[in-house]
Design an enzyme around this catalytic site. Sequence first.
Site, PDB file in Angstrom:
ATOM      1  N   GLU A 254     -31.281 -18.660 -37.086  1.00 16.95           N
ATOM      2  CA  GLU A 254     -32.520 -18.102 -37.645  1.00 16.95           C
ATOM      3  C   GLU A 254     -32.595 -16.609 -37.302  1.00 16.95           C
ATOM      4  O   GLU A 254     -31.923 -16.158 -36.367  1.00 16.95           O
ATOM      5  CB  GLU A 254     -33.734 -18.819 -37.035  1.00 16.95           C
ATOM      6  CG  GLU A 254     -33.736 -20.294 -37.358  1.00 16.95           C
ATOM      7  CD  GLU A 254     -35.003 -21.001 -36.894  1.00 16.95           C
ATOM      8  OE1 GLU A 254     -35.884 -20.349 -36.282  1.00 16.95           O
ATOM      9  OE2 GLU A 254     -35.102 -22.205 -37.153  1.00 16.95           O
TER      10      GLU A 254
ATOM     11  N   GLY B 144     -30.294 -16.858 -32.646  1.00 16.58           N
ATOM     12  CA  GLY B 144     -28.867 -16.873 -32.942  1.00 16.58           C
ATOM     13  C   GLY B 144     -28.137 -17.646 -31.861  1.00 16.58           C
ATOM     14  O   GLY B 144     -28.056 -18.877 -31.904  1.00 16.58           O
TER      15      GLY B 144
ATOM     16  N   ILE C 132     -26.340 -18.095 -43.584  1.00  7.92           N
ATOM     17  CA  ILE C 132     -25.847 -19.440 -43.893  1.00  7.92           C
ATOM     18  C   ILE C 132     -24.696 -19.395 -44.907  1.00  7.92           C
ATOM     19  O   ILE C 132     -24.892 -19.054 -46.080  1.00  7.92           O
ATOM     20  CB  ILE C 132     -26.991 -20.371 -44.373  1.00  7.92           C
ATOM     21  CG1 ILE C 132     -28.139 -20.341 -43.346  1.00  7.92           C
ATOM     22  CG2 ILE C 132     -26.486 -21.787 -44.620  1.00  7.92           C
ATOM     23  CD1 ILE C 132     -27.735 -20.620 -41.890  1.00  7.92           C
TER      24      ILE C 132
ATOM     25  N   GLU D  99     -15.487 -26.847 -34.663  1.00  8.32           N
ATOM     26  CA  GLU D  99     -15.687 -25.578 -35.370  1.00  8.32           C
ATOM     27  C   GLU D  99     -14.974 -24.440 -34.623  1.00  8.32           C
ATOM     28  O   GLU D  99     -14.323 -23.583 -35.224  1.00  8.32           O
ATOM     29  CB  GLU D  99     -17.196 -25.309 -35.472  1.00  8.32           C
ATOM     30  CG  GLU D  99     -17.525 -24.120 -36.337  1.00  8.32           C
ATOM     31  CD  GLU D  99     -19.037 -23.882 -36.464  1.00  8.32           C
ATOM     32  OE1 GLU D  99     -19.824 -24.815 -36.196  1.00  8.32           O
ATOM     33  OE2 GLU D  99     -19.417 -22.760 -36.827  1.00  8.32           O
TER      34      GLU D  99
ATOM     35  N   ARG E 246       9.149   1.713 -43.806  1.00  8.78           N
ATOM     36  CA  ARG E 246       8.511   3.035 -43.802  1.00  8.78           C
ATOM     37  C   ARG E 246       9.335   4.036 -42.996  1.00  8.78           C
ATOM     38  O   ARG E 246       9.531   3.861 -41.782  1.00  8.78           O
ATOM     39  CB  ARG E 246       7.108   2.904 -43.198  1.00  8.78           C
ATOM     40  CG  ARG E 246       6.369   4.213 -43.012  1.00  8.78           C
ATOM     41  CD  ARG E 246       5.963   4.810 -44.327  1.00  8.78           C
ATOM     42  NE  ARG E 246       5.142   5.995 -44.154  1.00  8.78           N
ATOM     43  CZ  ARG E 246       4.863   6.838 -45.151  1.00  8.78           C
ATOM     44  NH1 ARG E 246       5.312   6.593 -46.375  1.00  8.78           N
ATOM     45  NH2 ARG E 246       4.111   7.899 -44.932  1.00  8.78           N
TER      46      ARG E 246
ATOM     47  N   GLN F 173      10.441   3.376 -30.395  1.00  3.51           N
ATOM     48  CA  GLN F 173      10.181   2.374 -29.356  1.00  3.51           C
ATOM     49  C   GLN F 173       8.707   1.961 -29.332  1.00  3.51           C
ATOM     50  O   GLN F 173       8.374   0.799 -29.121  1.00  3.51           O
ATOM     51  CB  GLN F 173      10.603   2.924 -27.991  1.00  3.51           C
ATOM     52  CG  GLN F 173      10.556   1.854 -26.912  1.00  3.51           C
ATOM     53  CD  GLN F 173      10.865   2.426 -25.541  1.00  3.51           C
ATOM     54  OE1 GLN F 173      10.301   3.450 -25.136  1.00  3.51           O
ATOM     55  NE2 GLN F 173      11.770   1.793 -24.838  1.00  3.51           N
TER      56      GLN F 173
ATOM     57  N   GLN G 210      -3.062   0.427 -37.679  1.00  6.50           N
ATOM     58  CA  GLN G 210      -2.427   1.611 -37.098  1.00  6.50           C
ATOM     59  C   GLN G 210      -0.975   1.742 -37.568  1.00  6.50           C
ATOM     60  O   GLN G 210      -0.522   2.829 -37.902  1.00  6.50           O
ATOM     61  CB  GLN G 210      -2.507   1.517 -35.561  1.00  6.50           C
ATOM     62  CG  GLN G 210      -2.252   2.813 -34.843  1.00  6.50           C
ATOM     63  CD  GLN G 210      -3.346   3.855 -35.100  1.00  6.50           C
ATOM     64  OE1 GLN G 210      -4.450   3.517 -35.515  1.00  6.50           O
ATOM     65  NE2 GLN G 210      -3.015   5.107 -34.892  1.00  6.50           N
TER      66      GLN G 210
ATOM     67  N   GLY H 196      -0.667   3.108 -40.886  1.00  2.00           N
ATOM     68  CA  GLY H 196      -1.131   4.487 -41.011  1.00  2.00           C
ATOM     69  C   GLY H 196      -2.241   4.598 -42.044  1.00  2.00           C
ATOM     70  O   GLY H 196      -3.075   3.691 -42.167  1.00  2.00           O
TER      71      GLY H 196
HETATM   72  C1  LIG Z   1     -20.562 -14.250 -41.854  1.00  5.09           C
HETATM   73  C2  LIG Z   1     -21.371 -15.175 -40.997  1.00  5.09           C
HETATM   74  C3  LIG Z   1     -21.410 -16.527 -41.322  1.00  5.09           C
HETATM   75  C4  LIG Z   1     -22.210 -17.398 -40.570  1.00  5.09           C
HETATM   76  N1  LIG Z   1     -22.338 -18.713 -40.962  1.00  5.09           N
HETATM   77  C5  LIG Z   1     -23.280 -19.485 -40.375  1.00  5.09           C
HETATM   78  C6  LIG Z   1     -23.568 -20.784 -40.897  1.00  5.09           C
HETATM   79  O1  LIG Z   1     -22.975 -21.248 -41.880  1.00  5.09           O
HETATM   80  N2  LIG Z   1     -24.561 -21.499 -40.300  1.00  5.09           N
HETATM   81  C7  LIG Z   1     -25.263 -21.028 -39.225  1.00  5.09           C
HETATM   82  O2  LIG Z   1     -26.138 -21.724 -38.746  1.00  5.09           O
HETATM   83  N3  LIG Z   1     -24.974 -19.806 -38.693  1.00  5.09           N
HETATM   84  C8  LIG Z   1     -24.016 -19.029 -39.243  1.00  5.09           C
HETATM   85  N4  LIG Z   1     -23.749 -17.776 -38.731  1.00  5.09           N
HETATM   86  C9  LIG Z   1     -24.501 -17.304 -37.579  1.00  5.09           C
HETATM   87  C10 LIG Z   1     -23.676 -17.116 -36.328  1.00  5.09           C
HETATM   88  O3  LIG Z   1     -23.390 -18.355 -35.747  1.00  5.09           O
HETATM   89  C11 LIG Z   1     -24.503 -16.179 -35.402  1.00  5.09           C
HETATM   90  O4  LIG Z   1     -24.414 -14.887 -35.969  1.00  5.09           O
HETATM   91  C12 LIG Z   1     -24.031 -16.189 -33.979  1.00  5.09           C
HETATM   92  O5  LIG Z   1     -24.291 -17.426 -33.381  1.00  5.09           O
HETATM   93  C13 LIG Z   1     -24.700 -15.087 -33.137  1.00  5.09           C
HETATM   94  O6  LIG Z   1     -26.078 -15.068 -33.325  1.00  5.09           O
HETATM   95  P1  LIG Z   1     -26.803 -13.663 -33.678  1.00  5.09           P
HETATM   96  O7  LIG Z   1     -26.074 -13.069 -34.817  1.00  5.09           O
HETATM   97  O8  LIG Z   1     -28.251 -13.915 -33.831  1.00  5.09           O
HETATM   98  O9  LIG Z   1     -26.541 -12.738 -32.426  1.00  5.09           O
HETATM   99  P2  LIG Z   1     -27.375 -12.721 -31.042  1.00  5.09           P
HETATM  100  O10 LIG Z   1     -27.456 -14.081 -30.477  1.00  5.09           O
HETATM  101  O11 LIG Z   1     -28.635 -11.949 -31.243  1.00  5.09           O
HETATM  102  O12 LIG Z   1     -26.402 -11.874 -30.135  1.00  5.09           O
HETATM  103  C14 LIG Z   1     -26.344 -10.438 -30.156  1.00  5.09           C
HETATM  104  C15 LIG Z   1     -25.431 -10.004 -29.022  1.00  5.09           C
HETATM  105  O13 LIG Z   1     -25.984 -10.435 -27.761  1.00  5.09           O
HETATM  106  C16 LIG Z   1     -25.039 -11.218 -27.066  1.00  5.09           C
HETATM  107  N5  LIG Z   1     -25.703 -12.288 -26.316  1.00  5.09           N
HETATM  108  C17 LIG Z   1     -26.645 -13.161 -26.754  1.00  5.09           C
HETATM  109  N6  LIG Z   1     -26.982 -14.021 -25.786  1.00  5.09           N
HETATM  110  C18 LIG Z   1     -26.244 -13.703 -24.706  1.00  5.09           C
HETATM  111  C19 LIG Z   1     -26.096 -14.239 -23.395  1.00  5.09           C
HETATM  112  N7  LIG Z   1     -26.796 -15.314 -22.992  1.00  5.09           N
HETATM  113  N8  LIG Z   1     -25.235 -13.650 -22.555  1.00  5.09           N
HETATM  114  C20 LIG Z   1     -24.511 -12.575 -22.942  1.00  5.09           C
HETATM  115  N9  LIG Z   1     -24.567 -12.034 -24.182  1.00  5.09           N
HETATM  116  C21 LIG Z   1     -25.414 -12.592 -25.052  1.00  5.09           C
HETATM  117  C22 LIG Z   1     -24.144 -11.798 -28.154  1.00  5.09           C
HETATM  118  O14 LIG Z   1     -22.901 -12.219 -27.629  1.00  5.09           O
HETATM  119  C23 LIG Z   1     -24.032 -10.631 -29.129  1.00  5.09           C
HETATM  120  O15 LIG Z   1     -23.065  -9.749 -28.686  1.00  5.09           O
HETATM  121  C24 LIG Z   1     -22.915 -16.907 -39.439  1.00  5.09           C
HETATM  122  C25 LIG Z   1     -22.831 -15.557 -39.101  1.00  5.09           C
HETATM  123  C26 LIG Z   1     -22.088 -14.688 -39.871  1.00  5.09           C
HETATM  124  C27 LIG Z   1     -22.069 -13.231 -39.509  1.00  5.09           C
END
Ligand SMILES: Cc1cc2nc3c(=O)[nH]c(=O)nc-3n(C[C@H](O)[C@H](O)[C@H](O)COP(=O)(O)OP(=O)(O)OC[C@H]3O[C@@H](n4cnc5c(N)ncnc54)[C@H](O)[C@@H]3O)c2cc1C
Length: 384
Positions: A132, A136, A162, A247, A273, A284, A341, A344
């Site tokens: 949501e 996340g 999603i 997953e 290249r 190297q 890299q 290039g």
């Molecule tokens: C292309 C794409 C496809 C996706 N598909 C789906 C899907 O089909 N269904 C679905 O439900 N979700 C999906 N997701 C969601 C995905 O699982 C989330 O983006 C992911 O779980 C992270 O949540 P967030 O983006 O809200 O990041 P956040 O949780 O806000 O995290 C932001 C940053 O804070 C860090 N962080 C958060 N909590 C902690 C902690 N406790 N300790 C240390 N660091 C922390 C994270 O590691 C990250 O670096 C998708 C995302 C993308 C980008």
Amino acid sequence: MGKRHPIFTDEHEMLRDALRNFIAREIAPHADEWEDQGSFPHRKVFRRFGELGFLGINLPQKYGGSEADFVATVVFAEEMVGCNSGGVAASIGLHTNIALPYIADSGTEQQKQKYLIPGTRGELIGSLGVTEPGAGSDVASMRTYAVRDGDSYVINGSKIFITNGGIADYVILAAKTNREAGHAGISLFVVDKGTPGFTVSRDLDKLGWRTCNTAELAFEDVRVPRHAMLGEENQGFYNIMAHFQQERLYLAIGSVSAAQKALELASAYAKERVQFGRPIAKFQVTRHKIADMATDIEAARQLVYNTIRMYVEQEDCQVQVAMCKLFACEMATRVMNEVIQIFGGYGYMMEYPAQRMWRDARINTIGGGTSEIQREIIGRLLLQ
Ligand SMILES: Cc1cc2nc3c(=O)[nH]c(=O)nc-3n(C[C@H](O)[C@H](O)[C@H](O)COP(=O)(O)OP(=O)(O)OC[C@H]3O[C@@H](n4cnc5c(N)ncnc54)[C@H](O)[C@@H]3O)c2cc1C
């Protein structure tokens, strides 16, 4: 590289050949065009995968599957890299390796009949709605909720990021059925497209996985029958965590396979290249880059294969699964970066494949639980 790994049998290799040939013939030739369009003809492509028996391969035959083992889906995840489009692989992978298993593992007979049979034919496409805008990594803080009303539940809330969200026929939706109980108050529902109040708010524009639809979904007084619940009430969080294992393994396997492909492209390019009168492979520094990448990939591959063996033999491998997700996905982003890299300036050009591989790989350290969360899991389990 070398002899085939002992987790694979002749049947797995037959599946690999069939899938590889199909992808090379019918998918890869269209990848550039689909990438430019930012979408692929999903109905047609899903049906073709279904016709050839490549969807739901683990499922029982009575639901259209082949009753193959988990290693067959490892082969699937490895070969999907041949699509040359991370988005196509993600869209189909999400449906067959994530949505269908949720229903196969927790669905009622009615749900299995309704979703698995057309799902294996590629006629119904699935999605999974957990994340949501405000929840996340912290899945338990989700705000979408479902309230029981007679023989129905009424759902309100929203989901973001999603995969397949805008094209799917249904979403496996996580919602709170007890808002006071934290993670122990989450349930899953299967919500069909077209249910009043369920809308796709917007399709999201992304860095990579360009061909695959990623959407934000809204639920406003969405009424679903009681039997739309998937699995037991308030068991959704545990169900999500259990499915995360597979997953995460898929994302790790796909990362190894993609990195291997990128390395092969970079090696071929380095031999061709010529600069300063010799192929850049003769420097190297280039050879050492190739050596480091190959070592990184091989280390990830062995970690992943060994963890798959543990998983198949039902050994406790929670730590190893998190290590696979962490190491293999981080490894792939390192490798893709170095591959650009080696190419290039050409590596930076859209007409060369390296940039797409880099963009497509980048999501893997974020989706399915970020690298930071994997480190948290590993640390917590090791220190308990
Ligand atoms: C292309 C794409 C496809 C996706 N598909 C789906 C899907 O089909 N269904 C679905 O439900 N979700 C999906 N997701 C969601 C995905 O699982 C989330 O983006 C992911 O779980 C992270 O949540 P967030 O983006 O809200 O990041 P956040 O949780 O806000 O995290 C932001 C940053 O804070 C860090 N962080 C958060 N909590 C902690 C902690 N406790 N300790 C240390 N660091 C922390 C994270 O590691 C990250 O670096 C998708 C995302 C993308 C980008």
